[in-house]
Design an enzyme around this catalytic site. Structure first.
Site, mmCIF file in Angstrom:
data_model
loop_
_atom_site.group_PDB
_atom_site.id
_atom_site.type_symbol
_atom_site.label_atom_id
_atom_site.label_comp_id
_atom_site.label_asym_id
_atom_site.label_seq_id
_atom_site.Cartn_x
_atom_site.Cartn_y
_atom_site.Cartn_z
ATOM 1 N N HIS A 60 0.845 -1.196 0.000
ATOM 2 C CA HIS A 60 0.000 0.000 0.000
ATOM 3 C C HIS A 60 0.870 1.230 0.000
ATOM 4 O O HIS A 60 2.090 1.149 0.108
ATOM 5 C CB HIS A 60 -0.949 -0.013 1.207
ATOM 6 C CG HIS A 60 -0.250 0.093 2.521
ATOM 7 N ND1 HIS A 60 0.679 -0.833 2.952
ATOM 8 C CD2 HIS A 60 -0.315 1.031 3.507
ATOM 9 C CE1 HIS A 60 1.129 -0.480 4.148
ATOM 10 N NE2 HIS A 60 0.555 0.646 4.501
ATOM 11 N N ASP A 64 6.389 4.581 4.283
ATOM 12 C CA ASP A 64 7.415 3.635 4.732
ATOM 13 C C ASP A 64 7.458 2.363 3.892
ATOM 14 O O ASP A 64 8.462 1.658 3.901
ATOM 15 C CB ASP A 64 7.184 3.283 6.213
ATOM 16 C CG ASP A 64 5.732 2.897 6.508
ATOM 17 O OD1 ASP A 64 4.832 3.483 5.891
ATOM 18 O OD2 ASP A 64 5.508 2.016 7.346
ATOM 19 N N HIS A 65 6.399 2.066 3.156
ATOM 20 C CA HIS A 65 6.364 0.788 2.445
ATOM 21 C C HIS A 65 6.850 0.848 1.005
ATOM 22 O O HIS A 65 6.989 -0.200 0.365
ATOM 23 C CB HIS A 65 4.940 0.213 2.484
ATOM 24 C CG HIS A 65 4.560 -0.298 3.836
ATOM 25 N ND1 HIS A 65 4.626 -1.614 4.184
ATOM 26 C CD2 HIS A 65 4.164 0.358 4.949
ATOM 27 C CE1 HIS A 65 4.263 -1.766 5.435
ATOM 28 N NE2 HIS A 65 3.968 -0.582 5.929
ATOM 29 N N HIS A 141 -7.029 -2.184 6.281
ATOM 30 C CA HIS A 141 -6.170 -1.144 6.855
ATOM 31 C C HIS A 141 -6.862 0.204 6.656
ATOM 32 O O HIS A 141 -7.916 0.288 6.037
ATOM 33 C CB HIS A 141 -4.809 -1.188 6.141
ATOM 34 C CG HIS A 141 -3.780 -0.282 6.749
ATOM 35 N ND1 HIS A 141 -3.502 -0.248 8.084
ATOM 36 C CD2 HIS A 141 -2.917 0.606 6.177
ATOM 37 C CE1 HIS A 141 -2.542 0.631 8.323
ATOM 38 N NE2 HIS A 141 -2.175 1.170 7.181
ATOM 39 N N ASP A 212 0.167 -4.501 7.642
ATOM 40 C CA ASP A 212 -0.697 -3.344 7.752
ATOM 41 C C ASP A 212 -2.157 -3.723 7.566
ATOM 42 O O ASP A 212 -2.810 -3.388 6.574
ATOM 43 C CB ASP A 212 -0.265 -2.230 6.780
ATOM 44 C CG ASP A 212 0.928 -1.483 7.357
ATOM 45 O OD1 ASP A 212 1.710 -2.126 8.069
ATOM 46 O OD2 ASP A 212 1.067 -0.280 7.128
ATOM 47 N N HIS A 270 7.315 -5.592 11.570
ATOM 48 C CA HIS A 270 6.625 -4.313 11.538
ATOM 49 C C HIS A 270 6.345 -3.820 12.946
ATOM 50 O O HIS A 270 5.223 -3.457 13.290
ATOM 51 C CB HIS A 270 5.320 -4.460 10.736
ATOM 52 C CG HIS A 270 4.765 -3.151 10.236
ATOM 53 N ND1 HIS A 270 3.870 -2.411 10.950
ATOM 54 C CD2 HIS A 270 4.986 -2.460 9.101
ATOM 55 C CE1 HIS A 270 3.539 -1.325 10.258
ATOM 56 N NE2 HIS A 270 4.217 -1.326 9.137
#
Lengths: 407, 407
Positions: A60, A64-65, A141, A212, A270
């Protein structure tokens, strides 16, 4: 397959944890799940070749991803990659990559094929190769987020060649037919059944990447009967409210998914930056599911635990080394030092005896060297018995908890 | 001012060198020059508060020099920053930041004010505050690239209060006038000259950041009389052709700029990944200019060397320690060990004597600990003389070459 967590932090890096990214190594290829900042450098540090990347899966669009993609692509370009690359993610990933490459004036030598998944989908096979496929499902999420399952296709059962020959099978075509599950009629009219010759199909390896999300049924579907489930565990049970509020899981949620999906190994990652000691999270997960493990950056996890065991020869070897040095007698100081060094041997490389002399002369300079690059520059103490055959190389356990005995 | 190199690699990170970024600490504020991938994490590791960032200066739009901005901004947002932030860079930086924040759905709490410099400019004061200003000049790279000079404004000279009183100055207003360089007429008609009371103005600190350029006069202008010049030295002299071709400098070029600009300290950085040992580059630079130094990641450099010297107490202290342990006599083994450990002391922290016992019992586990975090977990060996007063803390030199004696 080998899973190498490259970053196990959540939204913001800590001094020791990088932004989320997990590499999957399979038959020489690398598949990247999420690509947080600096994933390219972590791959280098993990010993994974960036040129071997086949697919990048983005879950997504939280910064940060995916903030490491452009840097990684630019490095691939500098490496003169010409093989095409697949990037899979939510709708928009193509626009993101193209806009940013264009902005930085990077004109790629290689082709990127994008697979974009639109919000509202139920299930999609985003990659389908001869030997494996990847299934995507939506998670739950705060923004649209996708979970992935990497599944090797089942390999055909083993052919019992001796039995086949005894039953009169001679031609390749017949073997092929048998392998494909067809029965073969011989010239004399006897029928050789496929299941007599070919064993059970061997199930493929599998890996689910679920990050997430709150607890959700799709996570269970993705993780069903996997060898490894990598599940986020941002919070501990005491912050369950916050987890629900921000659309994240607690370690208990991760264990719940692992339980319902009957996965073989749960790996949690995570972690929220507040947990300087993530073993708090591991304890909670282990209360509900076993085996559970912490994702440790750069510490490889094998989908087939027996492989992992084979790589490290343990106690036996250490015992032998002790026995040898114990033979000397008398010089008790030296003996104790030697048995120490045999324990230390896991992190040692080759050295020459001259090296060793130098070291004993100026121990301060050698200790300085150690300080800088502990893994590399520690030299093998055991060169007293240089004539004897060199012991096999060992993989370095990365934490005292990694004793490779956990399965 | 303190300069902290956060990343000293060039286009692509190596296993030990991060993408370019240099932090300047001044009076509690931080100014970032370039923001390569993972600069936010390096700041954390360097002990620099990200909340203290005032300005971010971007030199140009090669991916390695700005790919960390969005991650950093997103972290500042998570930290609930409300102070405004300035981002300075070539035209386009505003578009880049806004597009990417918008894409990732980040709605910042704080304001960003952009200063964009257009191609073709000659010189511009991009920041002008009460206590310092920053000057930008174009460099000579394959793309439009800017060099920066951070200049503290001169501080007024010291007022000699005793002399002033003796000459009959009593009121604050009179002092102010003298400080401002005006002469003061007393009631009896005598005139007190400003230069009699106020000393020479004290020159402000200065720092020039010149990266990604061939040798060019603007680099010299930026670096003129600076305390520290941070100059790129991507290649060594043997690859001078390649340097010209790619628009980069050799370490000799960096030394040339330092010589012409009469800078007080040259720091070279931005090393090509091919140099696993950047001391090759340092040697070449030092042949032509001294003092020259390698940018070492996270190793702070003080613009005022005398400050740095004050922080570390050296040889005297080591000698004392040796003398103490030498008094024992007889146990020569132990004595030699002790004098070793006193040399090692620079990297040690507190420990308890129980810790020490544990360690001697299970040296393998302690060595494992060492292996992971060599700097942190090394404990103080010298607890034999626990009764005596604890020695002062030392800063850890990061390489054996950092003996703090270089000035």
């Amino acid at each position: 397959m080998i899973i190498v967590p490259l970053g196990v932090a959540s939204a913001t890096p800590t001094a020791t944890r990088h932004l989320p990214s997990v590499a999957l190594w399979r038959e020489g290829d690398v598949h990247l799940f999420d690509c947080g900042e600096n994933a390219q450098m972590r791959m280098l540090q993990a010993g994974l070749k960036r040129s071997k990347i086949e697919n990048i899966f983005i879950t997504h669009f939280d910064v940060d991803h995916f903030s490491g993609i452009i840097g990684l692509l630019s490095t691939l370009q500098l490496q003169r990659r010409d093989k095409s690359l697949k990037i899979i993610g939510p709708k928009g990933v193509k626009e993101y990559v193209e806009w940013n490459l264009n902005f930085a004036n990077v004109d790629l030598n290689f082709e990127i094929s994008f697979v974009e998944v639109e919000e509202g989908f139920e299930e999609e096979r985003v990659v389908d190769e001869d030997e494996y496929y990847v299934e995507a499902r939506p998670l739950n999420h705060s923004t649209f987020c996708i979970g992935y399952r990497f599944q090797e296709k089942d390999k055909p059962g083993k052919v019992d060649a001796e039995k086949a020959e005894a039953m009169g099978i001679t031609e390749d075509a017949q073997y092929k037919a048998l392998k494909a599950g067809e029965d073969v009629e011989l010239e004399d009219g006897t029928i050789v059944k496929s299941y007599d010759i070919v064993g059970h199909p061997r199930p493929g390896d599998s890996f689910a990447y679920v990050t997430d999300t709150k607890y959700c049924p799709n996570a269970v579907k993705l993780a069903m009967n996997t060898n490894i489930l990598y599940h986020e565990a941002t919070f501990s049970e005491s912050l369950a409210d916050k987890a629900v509020e921000t659309g994240h899981s607690t370690s208990a949620d991760a264990a719940r998914v692992a339980n319902e999906a009957q996965t073989k190994l749960l790996v949690i990652g995570h972690f929220s930056a507040r947990y300087t000691n993530p073993f708090v999270l591991l304890r909670e997960a282990r209360d509900k599911f076993f085996p559970a493990w912490l994702a440790t950056e750069l510490r490889p996890i094998f989908t087939n635990p027996s492989q992992e065991k084979g790589i490290v020869q343990q106690k036996v070897y250490i015992k032998e080394a002790n026995d040898k040095s114990g033979g000397g007698g008398g010089k008790s100081k030296k003996r104790s030092r030697k048995s120490d060094s045999s324990k230390k041997r896991f992190r040692k490389r080759k050295s020459s005896s001259s090296d060793r002399k130098k070291r004993s002369r100026s121990s301060s300079s050698s200790s300085e060297r150690k300080r800088r690059r502990p893994e590399r520059s520690r030299k093998n103490d055991n060169n007293d018995n240089q004539g004897s055959s060199r012991p096999p190389k060992h993989i370095t356990p990365r934490t005292p908890f990694d004793n490779f005995d956990r399965f």
